[in-house]
Design a protein around this motif. Sequence first.
Motif, PDB file in Angstrom:
ATOM      1  N   VAL A 175     -11.661  18.629   0.088  1.00  0.00           N
ATOM      2  CA  VAL A 175     -11.173  17.306   0.486  1.00  0.00           C
ATOM      3  C   VAL A 175     -12.592  16.430   0.649  1.00  0.00           C
ATOM      4  O   VAL A 175     -13.630  16.863   1.174  1.00  0.00           O
ATOM      5  CB  VAL A 175     -10.672  17.506   2.097  1.00  0.00           C
ATOM      6  N   THR A 176     -12.463  15.255   0.037  1.00  0.00           N
ATOM      7  CA  THR A 176     -13.569  14.446   0.388  1.00  0.00           C
ATOM      8  C   THR A 176     -13.074  12.843   0.572  1.00  0.00           C
ATOM      9  O   THR A 176     -11.946  12.597   0.637  1.00  0.00           O
ATOM     10  CB  THR A 176     -14.549  14.338  -1.181  1.00  0.00           C
ATOM     11  N   SER A 177     -14.028  11.939   0.632  1.00  0.00           N
ATOM     12  CA  SER A 177     -13.748  10.475   0.804  1.00  0.00           C
ATOM     13  C   SER A 177     -14.393   9.882   0.001  1.00  0.00           C
ATOM     14  O   SER A 177     -15.601  10.229  -0.836  1.00  0.00           O
ATOM     15  CB  SER A 177     -14.042  10.245   2.562  1.00  0.00           C
ATOM     16  N   PRO A 178     -14.517   8.425  -0.008  1.00  0.00           N
ATOM     17  CA  PRO A 178     -15.107   7.678  -1.142  1.00  0.00           C
ATOM     18  C   PRO A 178     -16.379   7.345  -1.250  1.00  0.00           C
ATOM     19  O   PRO A 178     -17.087   6.998  -2.160  1.00  0.00           O
ATOM     20  CB  PRO A 178     -14.375   6.276  -1.000  1.00  0.00           C
ATOM     21  N   GLN A 179     -17.145   7.641  -0.077  1.00  0.00           N
ATOM     22  CA  GLN A 179     -18.532   7.452   0.021  1.00  0.00           C
ATOM     23  C   GLN A 179     -19.333   8.309  -1.008  1.00  0.00           C
ATOM     24  O   GLN A 179     -19.014   9.246  -1.378  1.00  0.00           O
ATOM     25  CB  GLN A 179     -19.127   7.681   1.519  1.00  0.00           C
ATOM     26  N   GLN A 180     -20.510   7.375  -1.670  1.00  0.00           N
ATOM     27  CA  GLN A 180     -20.996   8.311  -2.255  1.00  0.00           C
ATOM     28  C   GLN A 180     -21.885   9.632  -1.943  1.00  0.00           C
ATOM     29  O   GLN A 180     -22.226  10.662  -2.526  1.00  0.00           O
ATOM     30  CB  GLN A 180     -22.259   7.182  -3.055  1.00  0.00           C
ATOM     31  N   LEU A 181     -22.296   9.519  -0.496  1.00  0.00           N
ATOM     32  CA  LEU A 181     -22.862  10.582   0.070  1.00  0.00           C
ATOM     33  C   LEU A 181     -21.886  11.874   0.243  1.00  0.00           C
ATOM     34  O   LEU A 181     -22.093  12.905  -0.069  1.00  0.00           O
ATOM     35  CB  LEU A 181     -23.244  10.027   1.514  1.00  0.00           C
ATOM     36  N   GLU A 205      -8.820  13.089  -2.166  1.00  0.00           N
ATOM     37  CA  GLU A 205      -9.602  12.044  -1.735  1.00  0.00           C
ATOM     38  C   GLU A 205      -8.734  11.509  -0.413  1.00  0.00           C
ATOM     39  O   GLU A 205      -7.750  10.690  -0.433  1.00  0.00           O
ATOM     40  CB  GLU A 205      -9.923  10.944  -2.832  1.00  0.00           C
ATOM     41  N   ASN A 206      -9.275  11.555   0.773  1.00  0.00           N
ATOM     42  CA  ASN A 206      -8.717  11.059   2.088  1.00  0.00           C
ATOM     43  C   ASN A 206      -9.596   9.738   2.104  1.00  0.00           C
ATOM     44  O   ASN A 206     -10.721   9.495   1.620  1.00  0.00           O
ATOM     45  CB  ASN A 206      -9.123  12.319   3.024  1.00  0.00           C
ATOM     46  N   MET A 207      -8.913   9.092   3.112  1.00  0.00           N
ATOM     47  CA  MET A 207      -9.540   7.704   3.506  1.00  0.00           C
ATOM     48  C   MET A 207      -9.847   6.758   2.439  1.00  0.00           C
ATOM     49  O   MET A 207     -10.838   6.086   2.505  1.00  0.00           O
ATOM     50  CB  MET A 207     -10.766   8.060   4.507  1.00  0.00           C
ATOM     51  N   ALA A 208      -8.978   6.935   1.453  1.00  0.00           N
ATOM     52  CA  ALA A 208      -9.459   5.959   0.237  1.00  0.00           C
ATOM     53  C   ALA A 208      -9.290   4.430   0.305  1.00  0.00           C
ATOM     54  O   ALA A 208     -10.080   3.867   0.039  1.00  0.00           O
ATOM     55  CB  ALA A 208      -8.400   6.555  -0.962  1.00  0.00           C
ATOM     56  N   TYR A 209      -8.343   4.006   1.309  1.00  0.00           N
ATOM     57  CA  TYR A 209      -8.230   2.709   1.612  1.00  0.00           C
ATOM     58  C   TYR A 209      -7.317   2.597   2.813  1.00  0.00           C
ATOM     59  O   TYR A 209      -6.687   3.588   3.365  1.00  0.00           O
ATOM     60  CB  TYR A 209      -7.458   2.069   0.380  1.00  0.00           C
ATOM     61  N   VAL A 210      -7.238   1.339   3.533  1.00  0.00           N
ATOM     62  CA  VAL A 210      -6.265   1.071   4.591  1.00  0.00           C
ATOM     63  C   VAL A 210      -5.325  -0.104   4.057  1.00  0.00           C
ATOM     64  O   VAL A 210      -5.974  -0.967   3.301  1.00  0.00           O
ATOM     65  CB  VAL A 210      -7.108   0.765   5.652  1.00  0.00           C
ATOM     66  N   ALA A 211      -4.165  -0.044   4.393  1.00  0.00           N
ATOM     67  CA  ALA A 211      -3.041  -1.082   3.970  1.00  0.00           C
ATOM     68  C   ALA A 211      -3.112  -1.986   4.917  1.00  0.00           C
ATOM     69  O   ALA A 211      -2.881  -1.739   6.079  1.00  0.00           O
ATOM     70  CB  ALA A 211      -1.714  -0.317   3.696  1.00  0.00           C
ATOM     71  N   CYS A 212      -3.299  -3.358   4.722  1.00  0.00           N
ATOM     72  CA  CYS A 212      -3.117  -4.672   5.651  1.00  0.00           C
ATOM     73  C   CYS A 212      -1.663  -4.471   6.369  1.00  0.00           C
ATOM     74  O   CYS A 212      -0.711  -4.517   5.427  1.00  0.00           O
ATOM     75  CB  CYS A 212      -3.494  -5.805   4.984  1.00  0.00           C
ATOM     76  N   PRO A 213      -1.578  -4.570   7.646  1.00  0.00           N
ATOM     77  CA  PRO A 213      -0.220  -4.279   8.294  1.00  0.00           C
ATOM     78  C   PRO A 213       0.707  -5.371   7.907  1.00  0.00           C
ATOM     79  O   PRO A 213       1.935  -5.507   7.982  1.00  0.00           O
ATOM     80  CB  PRO A 213      -0.344  -4.222   9.575  1.00  0.00           C
ATOM     81  N   GLN A 214       0.135  -6.717   7.600  1.00  0.00           N
ATOM     82  CA  GLN A 214       0.597  -8.101   7.250  1.00  0.00           C
ATOM     83  C   GLN A 214       1.145  -8.113   5.895  1.00  0.00           C
ATOM     84  O   GLN A 214       2.137  -8.462   5.536  1.00  0.00           O
ATOM     85  CB  GLN A 214      -0.252  -9.266   7.816  1.00  0.00           C
TER      86      GLN A 214
END
Length: 281
Positions: A175-181, A205-214
Amino acid sequence: MSDACGSCPSASSCTTGSCPSTQPEKTKAQQASNIKNVIAVMSGKGGVGKSSVTSMLAVSLMRQGFKVGILDADITGPSIPRIFGLRDKANMNEVGVIPGETSHGIKVMSLNLMIPNEDDPVIWRGSIITQLVQQFWTDVVWGELDYLLIDLPPGTGDVPITVMQSLPVSGVVIVTSPQQLAGMIVRKAINMVKKYDATIYGLVENMAYVACPQCEERIEIFGKPHGEAEAAQNEIPYLGQLPIDPVLATMSDLGKIEDYESAGFAQIARNLAEVIQEKQK
């Protein structure tokens, strides 16, 4: 080197040459259990949502009709019982420890199901922690399971080493996330798994983005996702990406993660099952 070394999980790192010629006798709990696939869920660093991914993988596999359990190996920071709303302590009988069971039938074993208060700190040295993780395998009556997911603590320290050496791990999910670190550190975890000649089932890849609720626009808070490229670079399967979802956080806090619906998790679980089936041919 004895004849037993070929099947020993510690063969690649052992230098003593003193292994017994036979495997240890199974405990009563192990004799009462039949686990088809042991999957370690691993991350190079903390904060990537590994426990949430472990939990939702378990839920998604359960919804596909599989019998699933979770071994919470994050001894000093166990969160699995709270995510599933488990409050009752684990019981014992003459065979072994009986794991907790969620409302939908997922079996769970965690230190937080054994200590008096879930807020009590675990101030233990590594040797005691690793011994407990081994006992979660040898002394817990898991019964019939298609998948046992192991929620590992972050990094490549004592517990991941113990799991890779002492348990019959079928494969690993990274499991990873988008940060280069995070990408740099996850490669450490991947290289550790490769040193033990273990199978890597894929990368999430977790936490790749968040969807705008509007407007539902994708906002890439941690930078451009590169999990697919990372998986390709390391020659491992890419299982998929997941967004940051406040609903998941709320359901986890309420202990109702089994009520959370996610097409993304469902697809990743299907991809995982397909990869396992393909590698076992």
